[in-house]
Design a protein around this motif. Structure first.
Motif, PDB file in Angstrom:
ATOM      1  N   GLY A 102      24.370  13.598   8.476  1.00 55.28           N
ATOM      2  CA  GLY A 102      24.232  14.541   7.392  1.00 55.28           C
ATOM      3  C   GLY A 102      24.708  13.907   6.106  1.00 55.28           C
ATOM      4  O   GLY A 102      24.343  12.794   5.768  1.00 55.28           O
ATOM      5  N   ALA A 103      25.572  14.595   5.385  1.00 51.40           N
ATOM      6  CA  ALA A 103      26.080  14.071   4.114  1.00 51.40           C
ATOM      7  C   ALA A 103      27.394  13.312   4.297  1.00 51.40           C
ATOM      8  O   ALA A 103      27.943  12.781   3.333  1.00 51.40           O
ATOM      9  CB  ALA A 103      26.272  15.217   3.129  1.00 51.40           C
TER      10      ALA A 103
ATOM     11  N   THR B 291      19.223  16.866   6.212  1.00 52.78           N
ATOM     12  CA  THR B 291      20.604  16.423   6.040  1.00 52.78           C
ATOM     13  C   THR B 291      21.569  17.495   6.528  1.00 52.78           C
ATOM     14  O   THR B 291      22.557  17.196   7.203  1.00 52.78           O
ATOM     15  CB  THR B 291      20.898  16.093   4.558  1.00 52.78           C
ATOM     16  OG1 THR B 291      20.024  15.052   4.128  1.00 52.78           O
ATOM     17  CG2 THR B 291      22.343  15.654   4.364  1.00 52.78           C
TER      18      THR B 291
ATOM     19  N   PRO C 172      20.360   9.083   8.316  1.00 54.75           N
ATOM     20  CA  PRO C 172      19.460   8.678   7.237  1.00 54.75           C
ATOM     21  C   PRO C 172      18.153   8.084   7.746  1.00 54.75           C
ATOM     22  O   PRO C 172      17.085   8.320   7.160  1.00 54.75           O
ATOM     23  CB  PRO C 172      20.287   7.633   6.470  1.00 54.75           C
ATOM     24  CG  PRO C 172      21.698   8.006   6.735  1.00 54.75           C
ATOM     25  CD  PRO C 172      21.711   8.510   8.146  1.00 54.75           C
TER      26      PRO C 172
END
Length: 441
Positions: A364-365, A195, A201
């Protein structure tokens, strides 16, 4: 047609000898390094007469040099005499194979010895087992689960991708992960590592899935207990809002005249075949007339063995697919995946498919809503989604769609059904409950 040799830098004491490959009939004139060095003065003197050339050749110190030079000349002349397409790349490749034959043979022998040692020595740690697992996939020793089919190059490439990321994870965390370290804590930290590298994802989910596959293989050899992996390593895919081509747009693309753009026309035709067969790009690119069969219902089908799964599917032969195959004498033109991805976007733009599509994306996040043109979202996989979605819209059952696409589960197939909310509602209106009602027109 002939092969000759010359020196470019005659002012040097020692210089590289070059080969010139010429053929007026084939319009070929290629110059390439022989990778062999000569004493310039000695070479130039040897070219003054036949006797000097003979003496120069008979010098025992030049024996290896002329053995290689003669083989280069013979090999290049054979290429010129054949129907082979003579290119700079081919010429350089053949010369390299001749000049460095001993080194190539030694390297091959070393690689074979390493491979044999790897096969004979059972890995005792997880990193070693990953290497052994991939090697067995490459050599064909390890087959697809429950079958005799070799694992595809694409799948092996994804395994190597995991191996690279797993190695990078260990280097970053300054620790070596062995079988007993494959815990829930590792799972969470590995996902965090990926991540932080801003992978999507679905890329992270693919890495976890490969990790589980390799762990299950190790468990079969009693190298580990994969209970933690089985029940704790969740593979979390995120539904991606990819676009699809409606039946109307497939027809529009099929009818689009690109005779003035041959490269685009080939890609358009292959893409249309993909949209009407619903296969992966590795499969729909190789569809040909030899695959056409007539079944007991009297209709024609494409009988295709899928490269990734080894499954055999029968795809009803659409008249447009038949016409495209006829156009190319039964075999689709060869096009690269990346060229399809590049040019189908340009073709979509030329057709005016430029409406803005909003997509939920994550890197990522960070989650965000991206706005992109419809044409810029077209790619090789759009074809597979298009057939699945159009069949579903037409009322086909999931099992019927799976019979064509070869998906292994309904859950997996559902990720391909790209309908907006209005389309879902119109399908729902055809259900028995609503057909009993009078829906306002």
């Amino acid at each position: 047609m002939a092969v000759s040799f010359f020196i470019r830098n005659k002012k040097a004491k020692i210089a590289t000898l070059f080969a010139r490959i010429r053929s007026k009939a084939k319009d070929i004139d290629i110059k390439a390094s022989t990778l062999l060095e000569v004493d310039v003065l000695a070479w130039e003197k040897s070219q003054e007469s036949a006797i000097k050339r003979k003496n120069y050749r008979n010098d025992k110190n030049n024996k290896d040099f002329f053995n290689k030079l003669d083989l280069i000349e013979k090999t290049l002349n054979n290429i010129l005499d054949s129907d082979t397409n003579v290119t700079n790349e081919l010429v350089n490749k053949r010369i390299y194979e001749i000049v460095y034959a001993e080194q190539i043979a030694a390297e091959k022998e070393r690689a074979e010895a390493e491979a044999k040692a790897l096969e004979e020595e059972q890995a005792t740690n997880f990193n070693g087992f990953i290497a052994q697992f991939i090697h067995e996939c490459e050599t064909g020793k390890r087959k697809k689960k429950g079958g005799t089919t070799n694992i595809s190059p694409g799948t092996i490439k994804s395994y190597k991708g995991f191996q690279s990321q797993f190695k990078a994870y260990q280097e970053t965390r300054l620790k070596v992960i062995d079988f007993e370290d494959l815990t829930i804590e590792f799972y969470n930290d590995f996902r965090l590592f990926l991540t932080d590298k801003e992978y999507s994802p679905n890329t992270i989910a693919r890495m976890v899935k490969i990790c589980k596959t390799i762990c299950y293989a190790a468990e079969q050899l009693k190298l580990m207990d994969a209970a933690n992996v089985r029940f704790g390593f969740d593979v979390i895919y995120k539904d991606v809002d990819n676009v699809y081509l409606t039946e109307e747009r497939i027809q529009e693309l099929y009818e689009y005249d690109l005779s003035n753009r041959p490269a685009w026309e080939k890609i358009k035709d292959v893409f249309v075949v993909g949209c009407l067969t619903g296969q992966r790009v590795s499969d729909y690119k190789r569809i040909n007339a030899k695959m056409i069969v007539t079944l007991t219902d009297g209709n024609k089908y494409i009988k295709l063995k899928q490269e990734k799964t080894g499954n055999i599917v029968y795809i009803p032969l659409d008249y447009r697919v038949a016409a495209i195959l006829d156009k190319y004498n039964g075999a689709l033109p060869k096009v690269y995946d990346q060229k399809i991805n590049d040019h189908i976007k340009e073709i979509g733009e030329a057709l005016g498919w430029t409406e803005i599509v909003e997509l939920d994306e994550q890197r990522g996040a960070m989650e965000y809503t991206a706005k992109k043109r419809f044409c810029d979202l077209l790619k090789t996989h759009t074809c597979r989604r298009s057939l699945a979605t159009n069949m579903y819209k037409a009322g086909a059952s999931l099992s019927s769609i799976m019979a064509i696409t070869g998906h292994s589960s309904e859950q997996q197939l559902k990720t391909y059904l790209k309908l907006d909310e209005s389309e879902k509602s119109m399908i729902a209106a055809k259900e028995s409950y609503f057909t009993k009602l009078r829906i306002a027109k």
